[in-house]
Motif scaffolding. Structure first.
Motif, PDB file in Angstrom:
ATOM      1  N   ASP A   1       0.840  -1.196   0.000  1.00 53.59           N
ATOM      2  CA  ASP A   1       0.000   0.000   0.000  1.00 53.59           C
ATOM      3  C   ASP A   1       0.874   1.244   0.000  1.00 53.59           C
ATOM      4  N   VAL A   2       0.256   2.358  -0.277  1.00 51.55           N
ATOM      5  CA  VAL A   2       0.949   3.642  -0.325  1.00 51.55           C
ATOM      6  C   VAL A   2       0.384   4.509   0.792  1.00 51.55           C
ATOM      7  N   ASP A   3       1.260   5.121   1.553  1.00 49.19           N
ATOM      8  CA  ASP A   3       0.845   5.986   2.652  1.00 49.19           C
ATOM      9  C   ASP A   3       0.984   7.442   2.246  1.00 49.19           C
ATOM     10  N   PHE A   4      -0.046   8.218   2.512  1.00 49.01           N
ATOM     11  CA  PHE A   4      -0.035   9.643   2.205  1.00 49.01           C
ATOM     12  C   PHE A   4      -0.234  10.444   3.477  1.00 49.01           C
ATOM     13  N   LEU A   5       0.539  11.475   3.618  1.00 43.69           N
ATOM     14  CA  LEU A   5       0.362  12.438   4.693  1.00 43.69           C
ATOM     15  C   LEU A   5      -0.558  13.525   4.135  1.00 43.69           C
ATOM     16  N   VAL A   6      -1.692  13.740   4.791  1.00 43.62           N
ATOM     17  CA  VAL A   6      -2.652  14.734   4.308  1.00 43.62           C
ATOM     18  C   VAL A   6      -2.801  15.853   5.334  1.00 43.62           C
ATOM     19  N   GLU A   7      -2.854  17.054   4.826  1.00 41.12           N
ATOM     20  CA  GLU A   7      -3.005  18.221   5.690  1.00 41.12           C
ATOM     21  C   GLU A   7      -4.024  19.140   5.036  1.00 41.12           C
ATOM     22  N   PHE A   8      -4.977  19.568   5.823  1.00 40.49           N
ATOM     23  CA  PHE A   8      -6.036  20.434   5.308  1.00 40.49           C
ATOM     24  C   PHE A   8      -5.766  21.878   5.720  1.00 40.49           C
TER      25      PHE A   8
ATOM     26  N   ASP B   1      -3.303   4.386   2.440  1.00 37.82           N
ATOM     27  CA  ASP B   1      -3.569   4.817   3.810  1.00 37.82           C
ATOM     28  C   ASP B   1      -3.357   6.314   3.877  1.00 37.82           C
ATOM     29  N   LEU B   2      -4.267   7.020   4.544  1.00 40.86           N
ATOM     30  CA  LEU B   2      -4.146   8.457   4.736  1.00 40.86           C
ATOM     31  C   LEU B   2      -3.909   8.739   6.211  1.00 40.86           C
ATOM     32  N   ALA B   3      -2.994   9.657   6.508  1.00 35.53           N
ATOM     33  CA  ALA B   3      -2.721  10.028   7.897  1.00 35.53           C
ATOM     34  C   ALA B   3      -2.520  11.528   7.989  1.00 35.53           C
ATOM     35  N   GLU B   4      -2.988  12.096   9.080  1.00 35.66           N
ATOM     36  CA  GLU B   4      -2.750  13.511   9.344  1.00 35.66           C
ATOM     37  C   GLU B   4      -1.410  13.658  10.058  1.00 35.66           C
ATOM     38  N   PRO B   5      -0.781  14.842  10.003  1.00 35.56           N
ATOM     39  CA  PRO B   5       0.542  15.035  10.592  1.00 35.56           C
ATOM     40  C   PRO B   5       0.658  14.609  12.056  1.00 35.56           C
ATOM     41  N   ALA B   6      -0.357  14.870  12.870  1.00 35.83           N
ATOM     42  CA  ALA B   6      -0.276  14.506  14.285  1.00 35.83           C
ATOM     43  C   ALA B   6      -0.119  12.998  14.462  1.00 35.83           C
ATOM     44  N   VAL B   7      -0.761  12.228  13.642  1.00 39.65           N
ATOM     45  CA  VAL B   7      -0.655  10.767  13.713  1.00 39.65           C
ATOM     46  C   VAL B   7       0.688  10.312  13.162  1.00 39.65           C
ATOM     47  N   ALA B   8       1.125  10.925  12.077  1.00 33.70           N
ATOM     48  CA  ALA B   8       2.367  10.513  11.421  1.00 33.70           C
ATOM     49  C   ALA B   8       3.602  10.779  12.269  1.00 33.70           C
ATOM     50  N   ARG B   9       3.523  11.674  13.223  1.00 30.77           N
ATOM     51  CA  ARG B   9       4.685  11.990  14.063  1.00 30.77           C
ATOM     52  C   ARG B   9       4.884  11.012  15.221  1.00 30.77           C
ATOM     53  N   LYS B  10       3.925  10.136  15.451  1.00 31.56           N
ATOM     54  CA  LYS B  10       4.038   9.182  16.548  1.00 31.56           C
ATOM     55  C   LYS B  10       5.185   8.214  16.267  1.00 31.56           C
ATOM     56  N   PRO B  11       6.004   7.908  17.272  1.00 33.82           N
ATOM     57  CA  PRO B  11       7.154   7.011  17.070  1.00 33.82           C
ATOM     58  C   PRO B  11       6.788   5.663  16.460  1.00 33.82           C
ATOM     59  N   CYS B  12       5.642   5.097  16.835  1.00 34.15           N
ATOM     60  CA  CYS B  12       5.263   3.799  16.280  1.00 34.15           C
ATOM     61  C   CYS B  12       4.982   3.879  14.787  1.00 34.15           C
ATOM     62  N   VAL B  13       4.604   5.044  14.294  1.00 37.03           N
ATOM     63  CA  VAL B  13       4.346   5.229  12.869  1.00 37.03           C
ATOM     64  C   VAL B  13       5.638   5.591  12.144  1.00 37.03           C
ATOM     65  N   LEU B  14       6.423   6.462  12.710  1.00 41.54           N
ATOM     66  CA  LEU B  14       7.674   6.896  12.075  1.00 41.54           C
ATOM     67  C   LEU B  14       8.626   5.737  11.827  1.00 41.54           C
ATOM     68  N   GLY B  15       8.684   4.798  12.739  1.00 40.92           N
ATOM     69  CA  GLY B  15       9.620   3.696  12.621  1.00 40.92           C
ATOM     70  C   GLY B  15       9.327   2.714  11.511  1.00 40.92           C
ATOM     71  N   ARG B  16       8.120   2.728  10.954  1.00 42.24           N
ATOM     72  CA  ARG B  16       7.793   1.738   9.932  1.00 42.24           C
ATOM     73  C   ARG B  16       7.588   2.333   8.546  1.00 42.24           C
TER      74      ARG B  16
END
Length: 61
Positions: free
Chosen positions: A4-11, A38-53
């Motif tokens: 899958d492809v992950d996108f960081l989305v910001e409104f 998968d779409l994620a907002e910046p606050a979620v993407a900054r979490k260590p569990c997300v950054l590491g993968r």
């Protein structure tokens, strides 16, 4: 195997996107790319569990 492809989305500031906005963007991107998205907002993407993968995109020159 297609990953899958992950996108960081910001409104825009003050925008209040709902579930319809997220699901519509997700569906459109999946159709365009032919794979899961998968779409994620910046606050979620900054979490260590997300950054590491995740690996950042490498841009060609």
């Amino acid at each position: 195997m297609h990953r899958d492809v992950d996108f960081l989305v910001e409104f825009a500031p003050g925008a209040q996107p709902g579930l319809h906005t997220f699901s519509g963007a997700k569906a459109a991107l999946e159709q365009l790319l032919g794979r899961g998205v998968d779409l994620a907002e910046p606050a979620v993407a900054r979490k260590p569990c997300v950054l590491g993968r995740h690996q950042p995109l490498q841009r060609g020159r």
